[in-house]
Scaffold this motif. Structure first.
Motif, PDB file in Angstrom:
ATOM      1  N   GLN A 111       0.852  -1.183   0.000  1.00 57.60           N
ATOM      2  CA  GLN A 111       0.000   0.000   0.000  1.00 57.60           C
ATOM      3  C   GLN A 111       0.896   1.243   0.000  1.00 57.60           C
ATOM      4  OE1 GLN A 111      -2.877   0.063   3.132  1.00 57.60           O
ATOM      5  NE2 GLN A 111      -3.711   2.065   2.583  1.00 57.60           N
ATOM      6  N   ILE A 112       0.581   2.186  -0.864  1.00 55.23           N
ATOM      7  CA  ILE A 112       1.401   3.389  -0.986  1.00 55.23           C
ATOM      8  C   ILE A 112       1.050   4.367   0.130  1.00 55.23           C
ATOM      9  CG2 ILE A 112       2.005   5.346  -2.438  1.00 55.23           C
ATOM     10  CD1 ILE A 112       1.292   3.614  -4.856  1.00 55.23           C
ATOM     11  N   LEU A 294      10.428  10.961  -5.149  1.00 55.66           N
ATOM     12  CA  LEU A 294       9.765  10.407  -6.326  1.00 55.66           C
ATOM     13  C   LEU A 294      10.485  10.843  -7.588  1.00 55.66           C
ATOM     14  CD1 LEU A 294       7.246   8.904  -7.503  1.00 55.66           C
ATOM     15  CD2 LEU A 294       6.148  11.162  -7.623  1.00 55.66           C
ATOM     16  N   ASP A 295      10.831   9.871  -8.425  1.00 56.37           N
ATOM     17  CA  ASP A 295      11.431  10.169  -9.715  1.00 56.37           C
ATOM     18  C   ASP A 295      10.332  10.664 -10.648  1.00 56.37           C
ATOM     19  OD1 ASP A 295      12.475  10.057 -12.349  1.00 56.37           O
ATOM     20  OD2 ASP A 295      13.873   8.465 -11.786  1.00 56.37           O
ATOM     21  N   PRO A 296      10.392  11.924 -11.098  1.00 54.54           N
ATOM     22  CA  PRO A 296       9.305  12.462 -11.930  1.00 54.54           C
ATOM     23  C   PRO A 296       9.205  11.791 -13.288  1.00 54.54           C
ATOM     24  CG  PRO A 296      11.158  13.988 -11.870  1.00 54.54           C
ATOM     25  CD  PRO A 296      11.459  12.908 -10.876  1.00 54.54           C
ATOM     26  N   VAL A 319       9.523   1.839  -4.697  1.00 56.03           N
ATOM     27  CA  VAL A 319       8.093   1.572  -4.823  1.00 56.03           C
ATOM     28  C   VAL A 319       7.537   2.380  -5.990  1.00 56.03           C
ATOM     29  CG1 VAL A 319       5.831   1.713  -3.715  1.00 56.03           C
ATOM     30  CG2 VAL A 319       7.849   1.119  -2.354  1.00 56.03           C
ATOM     31  N   GLN A 320       6.809   1.706  -6.871  1.00 57.24           N
ATOM     32  CA  GLN A 320       6.172   2.392  -7.984  1.00 57.24           C
ATOM     33  C   GLN A 320       4.958   3.149  -7.456  1.00 57.24           C
ATOM     34  OE1 GLN A 320       7.810   1.995 -10.868  1.00 57.24           O
ATOM     35  NE2 GLN A 320       6.572   3.555 -11.888  1.00 57.24           N
ATOM     36  N   THR A 331       3.870  -1.531  -6.676  1.00 58.99           N
ATOM     37  CA  THR A 331       4.845  -2.596  -6.933  1.00 58.99           C
ATOM     38  C   THR A 331       6.195  -2.243  -6.321  1.00 58.99           C
ATOM     39  OG1 THR A 331       3.762  -3.128  -9.030  1.00 58.99           O
ATOM     40  CG2 THR A 331       6.002  -3.956  -8.716  1.00 58.99           C
ATOM     41  N   VAL A 332       6.772  -3.183  -5.585  1.00 61.03           N
ATOM     42  CA  VAL A 332       8.104  -2.993  -5.005  1.00 61.03           C
ATOM     43  C   VAL A 332       9.114  -3.434  -6.061  1.00 61.03           C
ATOM     44  CG1 VAL A 332       9.688  -3.643  -3.153  1.00 61.03           C
ATOM     45  CG2 VAL A 332       7.257  -3.352  -2.664  1.00 61.03           C
TER      46      VAL A 332
END
Length: 358
Positions: A111-112, A294-296, A319-320, A331-332
């Motif tokens: 869960q994010i 977070l990678d933009p 984590v996506q 997704t990890v």
């Protein structure tokens, strides 16, 4: 993390490998892209391109890759090209020590949790204070920095006929690295993912930013240190994300002097977009607090996980957060955990009684 197309019973041949590299003499290759190519070659090229047991074979699609987060091993495109030739001859010859990688497993999904900057300043202060309080051994002449970790990285394979993709990850496995302080000598042992017994990391011209000597010479002022880190990044990718990753690679697979570690964490707190994640688990399942960004471009959030009480670095997780290239949110895509950090007297030697550990 590695993204590979599915090729049923089709080995990765020389031509396909060559497409992954830029022309060796191209001086315009961005530093971050150069690092990715080098890491891919030395850390992943020995893997067999096979499916997990019982998995159906979808049709092939063009390879698409996202940034890796493994230690940088070579400094120039020429060296990377030379490494390609060695790998092809070793990996393709019968009777060598090359081994097939274990079957992949489905990527875990979590869960994010929303990140926040509310506690960023206080969390960075606590992590930096804990780093300052720890005693870090200093490698002497002829000694090596030794890091043992447990890691898992992702490989996504797409079905061009159905448009579906399945996200697989490597089973959690050991990774051991030995590095001389100047980076010219080293060894990598990653059973199942490298030749049996490991591969050499010796290099006459190592990338200086990945060495202990470079770290020890850096300014302890967080602002000056951050400026020094930004000076190492280039290219079209988000420079803030590159700086975050650059520091992350150092704290994961290098020995950072205590005072400098504190300054690094303080510097990270100044990078735009960095947030605190209240609950994040490393590859060993330990719950901690994380500094993350977070990678933009890829929608993947890189998390550095620290013990909630001692603020000791535990490991990392990717984590996506936003769907990208078929990888679903939650997704990890990578997991790591630090098992041992130590100073040893020789390459391939593991720490024993009386040897300093961190």
């Amino acid at each position: 993390m590695i993204r590979n197309p599915w090729r049923h019973n089709e080995p990765l041949d020389h031509a396909e490998l060559a497409r992954l590299l830029p022309p060796p003499a191209d001086p315009r290759l961005a530093a971050d892209r150069q690092d990715l190519l080098e890491e891919y070659l030395m850390s992943e090229i020995h893997q067999s391109d096979h499916a997990p047991a019982g998995a159906a074979a979808p049709a092939a699609s063009p390879a698409r890759r996202r940034p890796l987060r493994r230690a940088v091993l070579f400094a120039t495109p020429v060296a990377a090209a030379a490494a390609l030739a060695v790998v092809v001859s070793v990996g393709g010859a019968p009777g060598t020590n090359t081994v097939a990688a274990p079957a992949l497993v489905k990527a875990p999904v979590v869960q994010i949790e929303e990140g926040s900057t509310v506690q960023l300043a206080s969390t960075v202060r606590e992590i930096a204070a804990a780093a300052t309080a720890r005693t870090t051994p200093q490698p002497g002449p002829g000694q090596f920095v030794y890091i043992k970790s447990r890691v898992s990285f992702m490989s996504t394979r797409n079905n061009v006929d159905t448009g579906e993709s399945t996200t697989w990850v490597q089973p959690l496995h050991d990774r051991e690295v030995w590095k001389s302080p100047d980076g010219t000598k080293g060894w990598l042992d990653e059973p199942g993912y490298q030749d049996k017994g490991g591969i050499t990391l010796d290099n006459k011209e190592p990338r200086k930013q990945s060495t202990y000597q470079w770290l020890a010479a850096q300014p302890s002022d967080p602002d000056a240190l951050l400026k020094s880190v930004y000076a190492t990044v280039s290219g079209d990718r988000d420079h803030d994300q590159q700086a975050f990753r650059e520091i992350g690679s150092l704290i994961r697979e290098q020995l950072v002097p205590s005072a400098l570690a504190a300054s690094l964490y303080q510097a990270v707190g100044k990078i735009p977009g960095v947030v605190v994640i209240e609950h994040a688990q490393d590859a060993s399942g330990r719950d901690g607090i994380a500094l993350a960004r977070l990678d933009p471009q890829t929608g993947e959030r890189s998390e550095w996980i620290f013990d909630r009480e001692t603020h000791q670095y535990l490991g990392s997780r990717g984590v996506q957060v936003r769907e990208f290239d078929g990888v679903k949110p939650g997704t990890v895509v990578e997991q790591t955990t630090i098992v041992t950090r130590a100073i040893v007297d020789a390459k391939n030697q593991r720490p024993g009684a009386g040897q300093a550990t961190v």
